[in-house]
Design a protein around this motif. Structure first.
Motif, PDB file in Angstrom:
ATOM      1  N   GLU A  77       0.731  -1.208  -0.095  1.00  0.00           N
ATOM      2  CA  GLU A  77       0.140   0.054   0.164  1.00  0.00           C
ATOM      3  C   GLU A  77       0.825   1.131   0.034  1.00  0.00           C
ATOM      4  OE1 GLU A  77      -0.218  -2.382   2.152  1.00  0.00           O
ATOM      5  OE2 GLU A  77      -2.084  -3.569   1.384  1.00  0.00           O
ATOM      6  N   ASP A  78       1.917   1.215   0.595  1.00  0.00           N
ATOM      7  CA  ASP A  78       2.834   2.386   0.527  1.00  0.00           C
ATOM      8  C   ASP A  78       3.938   2.424  -0.401  1.00  0.00           C
ATOM      9  OD1 ASP A  78       1.453   3.316   2.982  1.00  0.00           O
ATOM     10  OD2 ASP A  78       2.649   2.295   4.411  1.00  0.00           O
ATOM     11  N   PHE A  79       3.931   1.598  -1.148  1.00  0.00           N
ATOM     12  CA  PHE A  79       5.309   1.450  -2.190  1.00  0.00           C
ATOM     13  C   PHE A  79       5.400   2.529  -3.003  1.00  0.00           C
ATOM     14  CE2 PHE A  79       3.652   0.443  -6.548  1.00  0.00           C
ATOM     15  CZ  PHE A  79       4.821   0.646  -7.187  1.00  0.00           C
ATOM     16  N   MET A  80       4.147   3.203  -3.262  1.00  0.00           N
ATOM     17  CA  MET A  80       4.297   4.434  -4.388  1.00  0.00           C
ATOM     18  C   MET A  80       5.010   5.555  -3.314  1.00  0.00           C
ATOM     19  SD  MET A  80       3.830   4.409  -7.056  1.00  0.00           S
ATOM     20  CE  MET A  80       4.337   6.195  -7.332  1.00  0.00           C
ATOM     21  N   GLU A  81       4.832   5.701  -2.223  1.00  0.00           N
ATOM     22  CA  GLU A  81       5.598   6.665  -0.991  1.00  0.00           C
ATOM     23  C   GLU A  81       6.849   6.455  -1.044  1.00  0.00           C
ATOM     24  OE1 GLU A  81       5.677   7.804   3.693  1.00  0.00           O
ATOM     25  OE2 GLU A  81       4.077   6.372   2.939  1.00  0.00           O
ATOM     26  N   SER A  82       7.495   4.977  -1.198  1.00  0.00           N
ATOM     27  CA  SER A  82       8.703   4.891  -1.183  1.00  0.00           C
ATOM     28  C   SER A  82       9.439   5.394  -2.427  1.00  0.00           C
ATOM     29  CB  SER A  82       9.115   3.389  -0.973  1.00  0.00           C
ATOM     30  OG  SER A  82       8.461   2.744  -2.211  1.00  0.00           O
ATOM     31  N   LEU A  83       8.869   5.331  -3.624  1.00  0.00           N
ATOM     32  CA  LEU A  83       9.292   5.947  -4.857  1.00  0.00           C
ATOM     33  C   LEU A  83       9.480   7.335  -4.670  1.00  0.00           C
ATOM     34  CD1 LEU A  83       7.341   3.873  -7.444  1.00  0.00           C
ATOM     35  CD2 LEU A  83       9.694   3.368  -6.497  1.00  0.00           C
ATOM     36  N   LEU A  84       8.570   8.111  -4.109  1.00  0.00           N
ATOM     37  CA  LEU A  84       8.463   9.446  -3.942  1.00  0.00           C
ATOM     38  C   LEU A  84       9.500   9.964  -2.964  1.00  0.00           C
ATOM     39  CD1 LEU A  84       4.534  10.100  -4.393  1.00  0.00           C
ATOM     40  CD2 LEU A  84       6.271  10.414  -6.386  1.00  0.00           C
ATOM     41  N   LYS A  85       9.545   9.250  -1.961  1.00  0.00           N
ATOM     42  CA  LYS A  85      10.080   9.634  -0.713  1.00  0.00           C
ATOM     43  C   LYS A  85      11.798   9.622  -1.233  1.00  0.00           C
ATOM     44  CE  LYS A  85      11.302   8.515   4.154  1.00  0.00           C
ATOM     45  NZ  LYS A  85      10.857   7.811   5.125  1.00  0.00           N
ATOM     46  N   ASN A  86      12.303   8.521  -1.973  1.00  0.00           N
ATOM     47  CA  ASN A  86      13.597   8.452  -2.500  1.00  0.00           C
ATOM     48  C   ASN A  86      13.725   9.168  -4.113  1.00  0.00           C
ATOM     49  OD1 ASN A  86      15.066   6.401  -0.711  1.00  0.00           O
ATOM     50  ND2 ASN A  86      12.939   5.624  -0.976  1.00  0.00           N
ATOM     51  N   ASN A  87      12.748  10.192  -4.352  1.00  0.00           N
ATOM     52  CA  ASN A  87      13.138  10.845  -5.370  1.00  0.00           C
ATOM     53  C   ASN A  87      13.557  10.181  -6.794  1.00  0.00           C
ATOM     54  OD1 ASN A  87      12.571  13.398  -4.175  1.00  0.00           O
ATOM     55  ND2 ASN A  87      14.850  13.313  -3.118  1.00  0.00           N
TER      56      ASN A  87
ATOM     57  N   GLU B 230       2.616  -2.805 -10.856  1.00  0.00           N
ATOM     58  CA  GLU B 230       3.478  -2.042 -10.168  1.00  0.00           C
ATOM     59  C   GLU B 230       4.093  -0.774 -10.926  1.00  0.00           C
ATOM     60  OE1 GLU B 230       5.564  -4.685  -6.513  1.00  0.00           O
ATOM     61  OE2 GLU B 230       6.702  -4.267  -8.154  1.00  0.00           O
ATOM     62  N   THR B 231       4.561  -0.927 -12.211  1.00  0.00           N
ATOM     63  CA  THR B 231       4.994  -0.107 -13.043  1.00  0.00           C
ATOM     64  C   THR B 231       3.783   0.923 -13.420  1.00  0.00           C
ATOM     65  OG1 THR B 231       4.772  -1.316 -15.047  1.00  0.00           O
ATOM     66  CG2 THR B 231       6.751  -1.323 -13.935  1.00  0.00           C
ATOM     67  N   LEU B 232       2.786   0.444 -13.780  1.00  0.00           N
ATOM     68  CA  LEU B 232       1.534   1.152 -14.002  1.00  0.00           C
ATOM     69  C   LEU B 232       1.194   2.169 -13.001  1.00  0.00           C
ATOM     70  CD1 LEU B 232      -1.070   1.969 -15.966  1.00  0.00           C
ATOM     71  CD2 LEU B 232      -2.337  -0.095 -14.893  1.00  0.00           C
ATOM     72  N   GLN B 233       1.130   1.720 -11.729  1.00  0.00           N
ATOM     73  CA  GLN B 233       0.855   2.754 -10.350  1.00  0.00           C
ATOM     74  C   GLN B 233       1.997   3.680 -10.403  1.00  0.00           C
ATOM     75  OE1 GLN B 233       0.185   0.514  -6.520  1.00  0.00           O
ATOM     76  NE2 GLN B 233       0.240  -1.211  -7.685  1.00  0.00           N
ATOM     77  N   GLY B 234       3.132   3.074 -10.855  1.00  0.00           N
ATOM     78  CA  GLY B 234       4.319   4.444 -10.713  1.00  0.00           C
ATOM     79  C   GLY B 234       3.943   5.473 -11.876  1.00  0.00           C
ATOM     80  N   SER B 235       3.615   5.019 -13.117  1.00  0.00           N
ATOM     81  CA  SER B 235       3.205   5.915 -14.006  1.00  0.00           C
ATOM     82  C   SER B 235       2.314   6.747 -13.893  1.00  0.00           C
ATOM     83  CB  SER B 235       2.836   5.160 -15.275  1.00  0.00           C
ATOM     84  OG  SER B 235       4.056   4.207 -15.814  1.00  0.00           O
ATOM     85  N   GLN B 236       1.139   6.237 -13.151  1.00  0.00           N
ATOM     86  CA  GLN B 236      -0.111   7.176 -12.815  1.00  0.00           C
ATOM     87  C   GLN B 236       0.333   8.319 -11.791  1.00  0.00           C
ATOM     88  OE1 GLN B 236      -2.760   3.911 -11.743  1.00  0.00           O
ATOM     89  NE2 GLN B 236      -3.711   3.701 -13.665  1.00  0.00           N
ATOM     90  N   LYS B 237       1.370   7.933 -10.872  1.00  0.00           N
ATOM     91  CA  LYS B 237       1.870   8.897  -9.962  1.00  0.00           C
ATOM     92  C   LYS B 237       2.994   9.716 -10.610  1.00  0.00           C
ATOM     93  CE  LYS B 237      -0.997   7.880  -6.477  1.00  0.00           C
ATOM     94  NZ  LYS B 237      -1.909   8.673  -6.061  1.00  0.00           N
ATOM     95  N   GLY B 238       3.257   9.609 -11.631  1.00  0.00           N
ATOM     96  CA  GLY B 238       4.140  10.544 -12.342  1.00  0.00           C
ATOM     97  C   GLY B 238       5.390  10.247 -12.311  1.00  0.00           C
ATOM     98  N   VAL B 239       5.845   8.854 -11.819  1.00  0.00           N
ATOM     99  CA  VAL B 239       7.095   8.207 -11.825  1.00  0.00           C
ATOM    100  C   VAL B 239       7.280   7.519 -13.126  1.00  0.00           C
ATOM    101  CG1 VAL B 239       8.617   6.765 -10.767  1.00  0.00           C
ATOM    102  CG2 VAL B 239       7.012   8.203  -9.308  1.00  0.00           C
ATOM    103  N   LEU B 240       8.456   7.808 -13.690  1.00  0.00           N
ATOM    104  CA  LEU B 240       8.806   7.100 -15.200  1.00  0.00           C
ATOM    105  C   LEU B 240       9.098   5.707 -14.861  1.00  0.00           C
ATOM    106  CD1 LEU B 240       9.417   7.411 -18.092  1.00  0.00           C
ATOM    107  CD2 LEU B 240      11.852   7.771 -17.272  1.00  0.00           C
ATOM    108  N   SER B 241       8.380   4.842 -15.450  1.00  0.00           N
ATOM    109  CA  SER B 241       8.257   3.277 -15.079  1.00  0.00           C
ATOM    110  C   SER B 241       8.285   2.524 -16.280  1.00  0.00           C
ATOM    111  CB  SER B 241       7.130   3.060 -14.325  1.00  0.00           C
ATOM    112  OG  SER B 241       6.944   3.855 -13.042  1.00  0.00           O
ATOM    113  N   ALA B 242       9.086   1.163 -16.214  1.00  0.00           N
ATOM    114  CA  ALA B 242       9.125   0.421 -17.495  1.00  0.00           C
ATOM    115  C   ALA B 242       9.384  -1.035 -16.684  1.00  0.00           C
ATOM    116  CB  ALA B 242      10.465   0.681 -18.126  1.00  0.00           C
ATOM    117  N   VAL B 243       8.798  -1.784 -17.594  1.00  0.00           N
ATOM    118  CA  VAL B 243       8.604  -3.313 -17.124  1.00  0.00           C
ATOM    119  C   VAL B 243      10.214  -4.123 -17.740  1.00  0.00           C
ATOM    120  CG1 VAL B 243       7.615  -5.744 -17.511  1.00  0.00           C
ATOM    121  CG2 VAL B 243       6.145  -3.540 -17.369  1.00  0.00           C
ATOM    122  N   LEU B 244      10.816  -4.600 -16.715  1.00  0.00           N
ATOM    123  CA  LEU B 244      12.118  -5.210 -17.021  1.00  0.00           C
ATOM    124  C   LEU B 244      11.553  -6.178 -18.090  1.00  0.00           C
ATOM    125  CD1 LEU B 244      13.368  -5.496 -13.360  1.00  0.00           C
ATOM    126  CD2 LEU B 244      14.578  -4.352 -15.593  1.00  0.00           C
ATOM    127  N   ASP B 245      12.582  -6.370 -19.112  1.00  0.00           N
ATOM    128  CA  ASP B 245      12.579  -7.580 -19.937  1.00  0.00           C
ATOM    129  C   ASP B 245      13.174  -8.837 -19.298  1.00  0.00           C
ATOM    130  OD1 ASP B 245      13.008  -9.357 -22.358  1.00  0.00           O
ATOM    131  OD2 ASP B 245      12.927  -7.693 -23.444  1.00  0.00           O
TER     132      ASP B 245
END
Length: 257
Positions: free
Chosen positions: A109-119, A130-145
């Motif tokens: 539940e708090d994983f997005m906070e961890s991305l934002l908190k660590n810039n 997970e990458t979709l959630q990141g994108s929706q919050k404005g964090v550039l995200s990609a799925v690992l091949d």
């Protein structure tokens, strides 16, 4: 709740200059594979990625010991079972000699906070949700091949279609982050020559012709990023070129103008 632990085994990066990349620990380490009973996890699908990021940093510091434009890697852990094994994650990083700056432990539940908190400027995971959630919050995200990529060279593939189709889709929340990342990546790439570079940037445009590819190239150059190779597939399937080039990840999130 989010808990962040600095890795005292490595020199911390310049917070104002470093390019912060977060990778899920479950992608880097395979919890189901041990290593000879020495208390460390086996290597996961993203292990070569961390080696490649580290290789870029090493080469940058070889060129200039005072270089501050470096990759700053953060390991993100949301799995409760892995959180209980936090010491093993840290020990595994130490065992393999990985240049990880911080370890971040949070609930799902708090994983997005961890991305934002660590810039975090780029978030990578094998979990598309997970990458979709990141994108929706404005964090550039990609799925690992999941295919094997080389550890000696970081290979970043950009989707040209996402750049040229900006008139037909809404502006993504991560657009500003993507443009900033492109500029920093371009500056980093310019530190190296054309040959024997530890960083390779490739553009692939699946639809449209040479004109679409040209638009994508010009757009990237206007952001300070020149690519090493460009492929215009003109409707041909993308999978053969992916198998040949073996990029660590394909970035399409936020690239449009």
């Amino acid at each position: 709740m989010v808990s962040t632990v600095q890795n005292t085994d490595v020199k911390q990066k310049d917070a104002d200059r470093a390019l912060v990349v977060a990778v899920t620990s479950g992608a880097v380490f395979d919890p189901g594979a041990g290593d000879g009973g020495v208390g460390v996890y086996g290597m996961g699908v993203a292990f070569p990625l961390l080696q490649a990021l580290q290789r870029v940093n090493e080469r940058l510091l070889q060129e200039n010991p005072d270089e501050s434009l470096l990759f700053d890697v953060v390991l993100i852990t949301t799995d409760s079972q892995q959180q209980q094994q936090s010491s093993r994650i840290i020990s595994s990083t130490r065992h393999y000699g990985l240049d990880v700056g911080r370890f971040c432990f949070s609930s799902e539940e708090d994983f997005m906070e961890s991305l934002l908190k660590n810039n975090v400027q780029l978030f990578l995971s094998t979990d598309r949700n997970e990458t979709l959630q990141g994108s929706q919050k404005g964090v550039l995200s990609a799925v690992l091949d999941r295919q094997e990529a080389p550890p000696e060279q970081l290979r970043v593939m950009l989707c040209g279609d996402a750049i040229v189709r900006h008139d037909t889709v809404p502006e993504p929340p991560s657009q500003k982050a993507a443009q900033s990342f492109s500029a920093q990546l371009g500056e980093m790439r310019r530190r190296f020559g054309m040959l024997d570079s530890p960083l390779s940037v490739v553009l692939v445009t699946s639809s449209g012709g040479r004109e679409s590819c040209g638009v994508a190239l010009r757009t990237l150059r206007s952001r300070g990023l020149s690519v090493d190779e460009a492929y215009c597939l003109a409707g041909a399937p993308r999978s053969p070129i992916l198998s040949l080039l073996r990029p660590h990840f394909l970035l399409s999130d936020g690239l449009g103008d």
